[in-house]
Design a protein around this motif. Structure first.
Motif, PDB file in Angstrom:
ATOM      1  N   VAL A   1       0.749  -1.162   0.077  1.00  0.00           N
ATOM      2  CA  VAL A   1       0.024  -0.044   0.081  1.00  0.00           C
ATOM      3  C   VAL A   1       0.917   1.238  -0.005  1.00  0.00           C
ATOM      4  CG1 VAL A   1      -1.824   1.129   1.087  1.00  0.00           C
ATOM      5  CG2 VAL A   1      -1.931  -1.375   1.199  1.00  0.00           C
ATOM      6  N   LEU A   2       0.598   2.188  -0.716  1.00  0.00           N
ATOM      7  CA  LEU A   2       1.256   3.365  -0.920  1.00  0.00           C
ATOM      8  C   LEU A   2       0.518   4.491  -0.091  1.00  0.00           C
ATOM      9  CD1 LEU A   2       2.037   3.706  -4.866  1.00  0.00           C
ATOM     10  CD2 LEU A   2       3.453   2.784  -2.950  1.00  0.00           C
ATOM     11  N   PRO A   3       1.392   5.530   0.472  1.00  0.00           N
ATOM     12  CA  PRO A   3       0.569   6.908   1.095  1.00  0.00           C
ATOM     13  C   PRO A   3      -0.394   7.444   0.470  1.00  0.00           C
ATOM     14  CG  PRO A   3       2.768   7.296   0.385  1.00  0.00           C
ATOM     15  CD  PRO A   3       2.723   5.866  -0.121  1.00  0.00           C
ATOM     16  N   GLN A   4      -0.591   7.597  -0.890  1.00  0.00           N
ATOM     17  CA  GLN A   4      -1.527   8.169  -1.590  1.00  0.00           C
ATOM     18  C   GLN A   4      -1.831   7.502  -2.868  1.00  0.00           C
ATOM     19  OE1 GLN A   4      -3.060  11.300  -0.561  1.00  0.00           O
ATOM     20  NE2 GLN A   4      -1.732  11.219   1.334  1.00  0.00           N
ATOM     21  N   PRO A   5      -3.245   7.330  -3.116  1.00  0.00           N
ATOM     22  CA  PRO A   5      -3.693   6.819  -4.414  1.00  0.00           C
ATOM     23  C   PRO A   5      -2.882   7.213  -5.577  1.00  0.00           C
ATOM     24  CG  PRO A   5      -5.643   7.617  -3.174  1.00  0.00           C
ATOM     25  CD  PRO A   5      -4.198   8.250  -2.495  1.00  0.00           C
ATOM     26  N   VAL A   6      -2.772   6.228  -6.321  1.00  0.00           N
ATOM     27  CA  VAL A   6      -2.339   6.791  -7.696  1.00  0.00           C
ATOM     28  C   VAL A   6      -3.389   7.191  -8.851  1.00  0.00           C
ATOM     29  CG1 VAL A   6      -1.140   5.620  -9.978  1.00  0.00           C
ATOM     30  CG2 VAL A   6      -0.288   4.930  -7.608  1.00  0.00           C
ATOM     31  N   SER A   7      -3.176   8.042  -9.402  1.00  0.00           N
ATOM     32  CA  SER A   7      -4.235   8.526 -10.234  1.00  0.00           C
ATOM     33  C   SER A   7      -4.774   7.669 -11.241  1.00  0.00           C
ATOM     34  CB  SER A   7      -3.817   9.970 -10.798  1.00  0.00           C
ATOM     35  OG  SER A   7      -4.468  10.343 -11.603  1.00  0.00           O
ATOM     36  N   GLY A   8      -5.997   7.766 -11.609  1.00  0.00           N
ATOM     37  CA  GLY A   8      -6.516   6.920 -12.548  1.00  0.00           C
ATOM     38  C   GLY A   8      -6.263   7.195 -13.831  1.00  0.00           C
TER      39      GLY A   8
ATOM     40  N   TRP B   1      -2.678  -1.302  -8.419  1.00  0.00           N
ATOM     41  CA  TRP B   1      -3.934  -2.365  -8.617  1.00  0.00           C
ATOM     42  C   TRP B   1      -5.174  -1.922  -9.377  1.00  0.00           C
ATOM     43  CZ3 TRP B   1      -8.538  -2.583  -5.314  1.00  0.00           C
ATOM     44  CH2 TRP B   1      -9.390  -3.886  -5.230  1.00  0.00           C
ATOM     45  N   ALA B   2      -5.599  -0.601  -9.089  1.00  0.00           N
ATOM     46  CA  ALA B   2      -6.859  -0.018  -9.836  1.00  0.00           C
ATOM     47  C   ALA B   2      -6.728   1.499  -9.886  1.00  0.00           C
ATOM     48  CB  ALA B   2      -8.037  -0.590  -8.977  1.00  0.00           C
ATOM     49  N   TRP B   3      -7.340   2.062 -10.574  1.00  0.00           N
ATOM     50  CA  TRP B   3      -7.584   3.681 -10.541  1.00  0.00           C
ATOM     51  C   TRP B   3      -7.736   4.167  -9.302  1.00  0.00           C
ATOM     52  CZ3 TRP B   3     -10.062   5.455 -15.743  1.00  0.00           C
ATOM     53  CH2 TRP B   3      -9.372   4.840 -16.904  1.00  0.00           C
ATOM     54  N   ASP B   4      -7.197   5.294  -9.114  1.00  0.00           N
ATOM     55  CA  ASP B   4      -7.530   5.844  -7.985  1.00  0.00           C
ATOM     56  C   ASP B   4      -7.212   5.065  -6.484  1.00  0.00           C
ATOM     57  OD1 ASP B   4      -7.672   8.140  -9.000  1.00  0.00           O
ATOM     58  OD2 ASP B   4      -9.829   7.853  -9.552  1.00  0.00           O
ATOM     59  N   SER B   5      -6.351   3.984  -6.606  1.00  0.00           N
ATOM     60  CA  SER B   5      -6.286   3.047  -5.369  1.00  0.00           C
ATOM     61  C   SER B   5      -4.881   3.339  -4.931  1.00  0.00           C
ATOM     62  CB  SER B   5      -6.462   1.778  -5.910  1.00  0.00           C
ATOM     63  OG  SER B   5      -5.905   0.789  -5.020  1.00  0.00           O
ATOM     64  N   PRO B   6      -4.325   3.052  -3.646  1.00  0.00           N
ATOM     65  CA  PRO B   6      -3.094   2.972  -3.207  1.00  0.00           C
ATOM     66  C   PRO B   6      -2.516   1.771  -3.115  1.00  0.00           C
ATOM     67  CG  PRO B   6      -4.709   2.987  -1.318  1.00  0.00           C
ATOM     68  CD  PRO B   6      -5.537   3.087  -2.695  1.00  0.00           C
ATOM     69  N   TYR B   7      -3.351   0.554  -3.593  1.00  0.00           N
ATOM     70  CA  TYR B   7      -2.654  -0.569  -3.510  1.00  0.00           C
ATOM     71  C   TYR B   7      -1.944  -0.871  -4.875  1.00  0.00           C
ATOM     72  CZ  TYR B   7      -6.025  -1.560  -0.054  1.00  0.00           C
ATOM     73  OH  TYR B   7      -6.824  -1.447   1.110  1.00  0.00           O
ATOM     74  N   VAL B   8      -0.857  -1.685  -4.759  1.00  0.00           N
ATOM     75  CA  VAL B   8       0.361  -1.952  -5.916  1.00  0.00           C
ATOM     76  C   VAL B   8       0.517  -3.631  -5.801  1.00  0.00           C
ATOM     77  CG1 VAL B   8       2.625  -1.651  -6.520  1.00  0.00           C
ATOM     78  CG2 VAL B   8       1.241   0.349  -5.358  1.00  0.00           C
ATOM     79  N   HIS B   9       0.275  -4.254  -6.817  1.00  0.00           N
ATOM     80  CA  HIS B   9       0.690  -5.480  -7.020  1.00  0.00           C
ATOM     81  C   HIS B   9       2.334  -5.698  -7.309  1.00  0.00           C
ATOM     82  CE1 HIS B   9      -3.473  -6.450  -7.580  1.00  0.00           C
ATOM     83  NE2 HIS B   9      -3.348  -6.447  -9.012  1.00  0.00           N
ATOM     84  N   LEU B  10       2.781  -6.582  -6.646  1.00  0.00           N
ATOM     85  CA  LEU B  10       4.356  -6.846  -6.719  1.00  0.00           C
ATOM     86  C   LEU B  10       4.381  -8.031  -7.731  1.00  0.00           C
ATOM     87  CD1 LEU B  10       5.277  -6.466  -3.056  1.00  0.00           C
ATOM     88  CD2 LEU B  10       5.292  -4.792  -4.882  1.00  0.00           C
ATOM     89  N   PHE B  11       5.587  -8.026  -8.540  1.00  0.00           N
ATOM     90  CA  PHE B  11       5.688  -9.046  -9.690  1.00  0.00           C
ATOM     91  C   PHE B  11       7.328  -9.077  -9.691  1.00  0.00           C
ATOM     92  CE2 PHE B  11       1.775  -7.124 -10.951  1.00  0.00           C
ATOM     93  CZ  PHE B  11       0.985  -8.401 -11.453  1.00  0.00           C
ATOM     94  N   GLN B  12       7.615 -10.075 -10.366  1.00  0.00           N
ATOM     95  CA  GLN B  12       8.938 -10.476 -10.477  1.00  0.00           C
ATOM     96  C   GLN B  12       9.413 -11.000 -11.731  1.00  0.00           C
ATOM     97  OE1 GLN B  12      10.177 -14.009  -8.390  1.00  0.00           O
ATOM     98  NE2 GLN B  12       8.110 -14.509  -7.844  1.00  0.00           N
TER      99      GLN B  12
END
Length: 327
Positions: A242-249, A279-290
Motif C-alpha cells: 500500500v502506498l501513502p496516496q492513491p495513484v491517479s486513474g 492495482w486499480a484506478w485511484d487506488s493506493p494498492y500495488v501488485h508486486l511482480f518479479q
C-alpha cells in the motif's frame, strides 16, 4: 507591488481579452489599440486612462517579422510611455528583447506582434505580466483556511502544532492542491496484502513526500525478520502493498525495486528484481511482480511475487501522479 507587473490581481478562473487591463484590438489590420490599464515598470508607476493607438511599421518584404509593444521607462527623463519595438524580418523571426539598463532605459513587454510579409494584417499575442495574490502562511487547519483566501494564491502550512508536515498548497482553477512539502520526509506504515502474516509496523515503513503538484516520491522497505516466509494465501498469486496516496486513474505507473534474500531462503535467489504495478484506478494498492513465469530464477516472463522469504528485505521506490483535487 514589487518588480515589473500590471496592477491587477488575477483571482478569477478564466478571463477574456477585453476584461483585462491593456487589452488590445487591431484597427484596419495595421494598428494596435491598447485599452486603459495601470502598471509598475522600472520603479515607476504608469497609468493609461484612455485607449491609445500604436501603428505597426510596414513590412513590404517576403519575410515575416516579430515586433513588441512595450511599456518603456526612460529613467533619465522620469517618464513611462507605451511604444512599439520593431524586429528584423527573417525566415524564423525573433522578437527583440526588452531593454533593461539600470539608470537609463527599462522596458516591460505587453505584446508580441506577428507582422506578416507583404504588409499583411498584424496579430498581437499577449505577454502580460500580472500582479499576484501574496503567498500567505497558516499555523494549522490550512486546508480549511484556504477556502477563504484569494483564488490563485499559495498558502503554506507551518505545522506549528507539530502534528504533520510543513506543506505548501496552491488554490487554483482545479481546486486546492499540494504543491510541495517543505519539511522532512513523511513516514507511512504500509501493509502486505494476500499473505499469511504481517511483519511488525516498524518493518513496513514508507518514506515519502509531495515533490510537485499532485506528484509523490516514495521509498518503501518491508523487512521479514522472522524465520518463516511471508507467503500468499487464499489462492492469490501475488503480494500487494500500500502506498501513502492513491495513484491517479489517469496515469500509468511502474515502480522498481528488489528483494534482498541474504540467507537464500524460500527457494529465492540472493537478489530478485521486483516491479510494482498499481492495482486499480485511484487506488493506493500495488501488485508486486518479479521476472520469471514459474520460478524466480527463470527469465521467461513476469510472475507475481508470491513470498517475502524469511530474513529478507523488500525495497520499492518511484514517483507517481496522485489525485488530490478534492477541495
Amino acid at each position: 507591488m514589487q518588480g515589473d507587473r500590471i496592477d491587477f490581481r488575477m483571482t478569477a478562473s478564466t478571463y477574456s481579452n477585453g476584461s483585462l487591463p491593456f487589452a488590445f484590438r487591431v484597427l484596419n489590420g495595421r494598428t494596435v489599440e491598447i485599452q486603459p490599464g495601470r502598471a509598475a515598470v522600472g520603479g515607476f508607476f504608469y497609468e493609461l486612462d484612455a485607449p491609445l493607438s500604436l501603428p505597426i511599421a510596414a513590412n513590404p518584404g517576403d519575410k515575416a517579422r516579430l515586433d513588441t509593444v512595450v511599456l518603456r521607462a526612460d529613467l533619465a527623463k522620469g517618464s513611462v510611455n507605451l511604444a512599439t519595438v520593431q524586429g528584423q524580418p527573417a525566415a524564423q523571426p525573433i522578437a527583440p528583447q526588452p531593454q533593461r539598463v539600470l539608470g537609463q532605459m527599462w522596458e516591460m513587454v505587453l505584446y508580441e506582434v506577428q507582422v506578416p510579409p507583404a504588409n499583411g494584417a498584424v496579430t498581437p499575442f499577449a505577454r502580460l505580466q500580472f500582479d499576484a495574490p501574496p503567498s500567505v502562511r497558516s499555523p494549522w487547519n490550512t486546508t480549511d483556511t484556504a477556502r477563504f483566501i484569494e483564488q490563485n494564491s499559495f498558502i503554506a502550512d507551518l505545522d506549528a502544532n507539530g502534528g504533520g508536515s510543513q506543506t505548501e498548497y496552491f488554490k487554483g482553477r482545479d481546486g486546492l492542491v499540494v504543491s510541495r512539502d517543505l519539511g522532512k520526509m513523511r513516514t507511512f506504515t504500509s501493509s502486505v496484502g494476500n499473505v499469511n502474516f504481517q511483519p511488525p509496523a516498524s518493518d513496513r515503513i514508507v518514506r515519502w513526500r509531495w515533490i510537485a503538484p499532485n506528484t509523490v516520491s516514495f521509498s518503501l522497505r518491508i523487512s521479514n525478520r522472522s524465520d518463516n516466509d511471508i507467503s500468499c494465501v487464499g489462492g492469490n498469486w501475488y503480494i500487494d502493498t500500500v502506498l501513502p496516496q492513491p495513484v491517479s486513474g489517469g496515469a500509468t505507473a511502474i515502480f522498481h525495486g528488489y528483494l534482498e534474500n541474504v540467507s537464500w531462503a524460500g527457494g529465492y535467489p540472493y537478489m530478485t528484481m521486483v516491479y510494482g504495478m498499481p492495482w486499480a484506478w485511484d487506488s493506493p494498492y500495488v501488485h508486486l511482480f518479479q521476472i520469471g513465469h514459474n520460478s524466480p530464477t527463470a527469465n521467461n516472463g513476469v510472475a507475481g511475487l508470491d513470498k517475502i522469504p524469511a530474513r529478507s528485505n523488500l525495497y520499492l521506490s518511484g514517483i507517481y501522479e496522485s489525485n488530490t483535487f478534492t477541495y
